[in-house]
Motif scaffolding. Sequence first.
Motif, PDB file in Angstrom:
ATOM      1  N   ALA A  39       0.815  -1.220   0.000  1.00  0.00           N
ATOM      2  CA  ALA A  39       0.000   0.000   0.000  1.00  0.00           C
ATOM      3  C   ALA A  39       0.842   1.260   0.000  1.00  0.00           C
ATOM      4  N   ALA A  40       2.167   1.110  -0.074  1.00  0.00           N
ATOM      5  CA  ALA A  40       3.014   2.292   0.044  1.00  0.00           C
ATOM      6  C   ALA A  40       3.044   3.116  -1.236  1.00  0.00           C
ATOM      7  N   GLU A  41       2.855   2.441  -2.351  1.00  0.00           N
ATOM      8  CA  GLU A  41       2.983   3.151  -3.631  1.00  0.00           C
ATOM      9  C   GLU A  41       1.663   3.824  -3.995  1.00  0.00           C
ATOM     10  N   ARG A  42       1.737   5.109  -4.262  1.00  0.00           N
ATOM     11  CA  ARG A  42       0.527   5.835  -4.647  1.00  0.00           C
ATOM     12  C   ARG A  42       0.502   6.004  -6.173  1.00  0.00           C
ATOM     13  N   PRO A  43      -0.511   5.528  -6.846  1.00  0.00           N
ATOM     14  CA  PRO A  43      -0.518   5.622  -8.313  1.00  0.00           C
ATOM     15  C   PRO A  43      -0.801   7.043  -8.778  1.00  0.00           C
ATOM     16  N   GLN A  44      -0.297   7.339  -9.956  1.00  0.00           N
ATOM     17  CA  GLN A  44      -0.589   8.645 -10.556  1.00  0.00           C
ATOM     18  C   GLN A  44      -2.042   8.664 -11.021  1.00  0.00           C
ATOM     19  N   PRO A  45      -2.755   9.732 -10.737  1.00  0.00           N
ATOM     20  CA  PRO A  45      -4.154   9.773 -11.184  1.00  0.00           C
ATOM     21  C   PRO A  45      -4.255   9.887 -12.694  1.00  0.00           C
TER      22      PRO A  45
ATOM     23  N   TYR B  29      -8.304  10.535  -2.545  1.00  0.00           N
ATOM     24  CA  TYR B  29      -7.353   9.899  -3.468  1.00  0.00           C
ATOM     25  C   TYR B  29      -5.957   9.870  -2.859  1.00  0.00           C
ATOM     26  N   SER B  33      -5.469   5.939  -2.267  1.00  0.00           N
ATOM     27  CA  SER B  33      -5.204   5.347  -3.585  1.00  0.00           C
ATOM     28  C   SER B  33      -4.127   4.266  -3.491  1.00  0.00           C
ATOM     29  N   GLY B  34      -3.110   4.522  -2.642  1.00  0.00           N
ATOM     30  CA  GLY B  34      -2.060   3.514  -2.488  1.00  0.00           C
ATOM     31  C   GLY B  34      -2.592   2.226  -1.886  1.00  0.00           C
ATOM     32  N   ALA B  35      -3.473   2.360  -0.891  1.00  0.00           N
ATOM     33  CA  ALA B  35      -4.026   1.165  -0.249  1.00  0.00           C
ATOM     34  C   ALA B  35      -4.936   0.408  -1.218  1.00  0.00           C
ATOM     35  N   LEU B  37      -4.666   0.396  -4.477  1.00  0.00           N
ATOM     36  CA  LEU B  37      -3.787  -0.259  -5.446  1.00  0.00           C
ATOM     37  C   LEU B  37      -3.129  -1.503  -4.832  1.00  0.00           C
ATOM     38  N   GLY B  38      -2.669  -1.382  -3.596  1.00  0.00           N
ATOM     39  CA  GLY B  38      -2.055  -2.538  -2.940  1.00  0.00           C
ATOM     40  C   GLY B  38      -3.042  -3.668  -2.723  1.00  0.00           C
ATOM     41  N   GLN B  53      -8.125   3.415 -10.772  1.00  0.00           N
ATOM     42  CA  GLN B  53      -8.760   4.625 -11.328  1.00  0.00           C
ATOM     43  C   GLN B  53     -10.272   4.419 -11.471  1.00  0.00           C
ATOM     44  N   VAL B 144      -3.428  -4.829   4.256  1.00  0.00           N
ATOM     45  CA  VAL B 144      -3.103  -3.846   3.204  1.00  0.00           C
ATOM     46  C   VAL B 144      -4.044  -2.649   3.283  1.00  0.00           C
TER      47      VAL B 144
END
Lengths: 249, 186
Positions: A39-45, B29, B33-35, B37-38, B53, B144
């Motif tokens: 969960a550490a990586e934040r995706p680009q919007p 966001y 958003s990271g959580a 995605l994880g 997204q 997560v």
Amino acid sequence: MSDNAGSRNALTVDQLLREAELEADGVLRPALLELQALAAERPQPSAAVAALMVPATRRLEAVPSLPTAHQPETAALPAPRHAAPAAGAAGDELAARRRAKRRITLTTLSVAVSLAAGGAVAVASDQGIRDSVNHAVTSFVSTVGGGQAKAPAKAPAPVTERPGSPSTVPAPTAPAVPAPAASETDSHGTKGPQKHPSPTPSGGVPLPELPVPESITPGAPGGGPLHGEGQPSLPVPETPQVPLPNHVP
Amino acid sequence: MLDALAEEDIEILADTAGTDPAVLFGAAYRMFSGAVLGYLRARGVDDPEAVTQDVFLAFFPKVGELTGGLQGAKSLLFSIAHARMVDYYRRLERRPDFTPYDPLQDGRSTASAEDHALGHDGGAAALLEGLADDHREVLALRVVADLSIDQVAGIMGKSPGAIKQLQRRALQNLKDQTLRRNQAQT
């Protein structure tokens, strides 16, 4: 991720292990911390998400204003009713949508009116329907206005007996106003006979009474006097007796 | 600096009344958003970035009706993410696999050195691979996504007691699997 966040994550893992009564486990803790690192990586919007994150005020500022050269022209035009001056492109789009919706309604209404008018013309052109409508209107008007409309047209008119005239032949097709009806209207004081004028003059001028031949039959050509009460009848020439041959070839 | 931004986002999400939906959406966001995605990556969803997204695009129309502050936003977001994940697996079951062989999609291939360095070798997600589906789900949501037992129970449609039992068994299975893996490596 900062140290505070890392320690928060470690606290979460410790709490999880404590709930499962596995807090002293040295194998699970690094595995869970590794799992939590997902969960550490934040995706680009994406572009769509980034557009939704822009505040509304900044979005309005981003709408380009009209050039100054066009301002007098736009000022001369009548402003649309629904368009707010600060609404920008979104307001224009909304007003256009409403106009389009109104246009659809008006078009539907005009088509419906045209169809109704066409149907009315088609109905009016039919002779039978027109006659029935005329009859209905006539009966309605006579019912409302006079109240005695049907009597003179359909009732057989018996010829009144006159003193001195032996003939009492009824005239079923006579259009003359029957005498009982006239007397009845007189007794009621209504003006029925005036609304349904008879071919004979009533009352005022006395007509000379002519003798009615006794051999008259209903429907014969000589039945003229029956049609007009008191009117002179034309003499009918007698038909000569033609001798017929006995043997026809 | 990051913590300051996070604190600001927490304050924004704590009081949602009268706040611009775009501001709330931006804070959500940045926070989650990271959580998300994880979580999607841990559950093995293909292209988790795109699904993330999609999750946030589905979240935006509900921002105005958001209640419960930070935790409410979190529950709603992971409910949407869970539904997308379930949709993904249902779609996968229905769809026959007609795709040609792609070496990049081959799970048997070894990760590159860059992936090893960045931690994108799927190792963390691979931790859950041998577990049952419910065990994977409860660990992904608890670890997560960092959701509470009640929130996980609400998302999975189970009682909190059942989630506690599930979590205990999942952790025990994960421990056994990790031990086996460590022994195999040595």
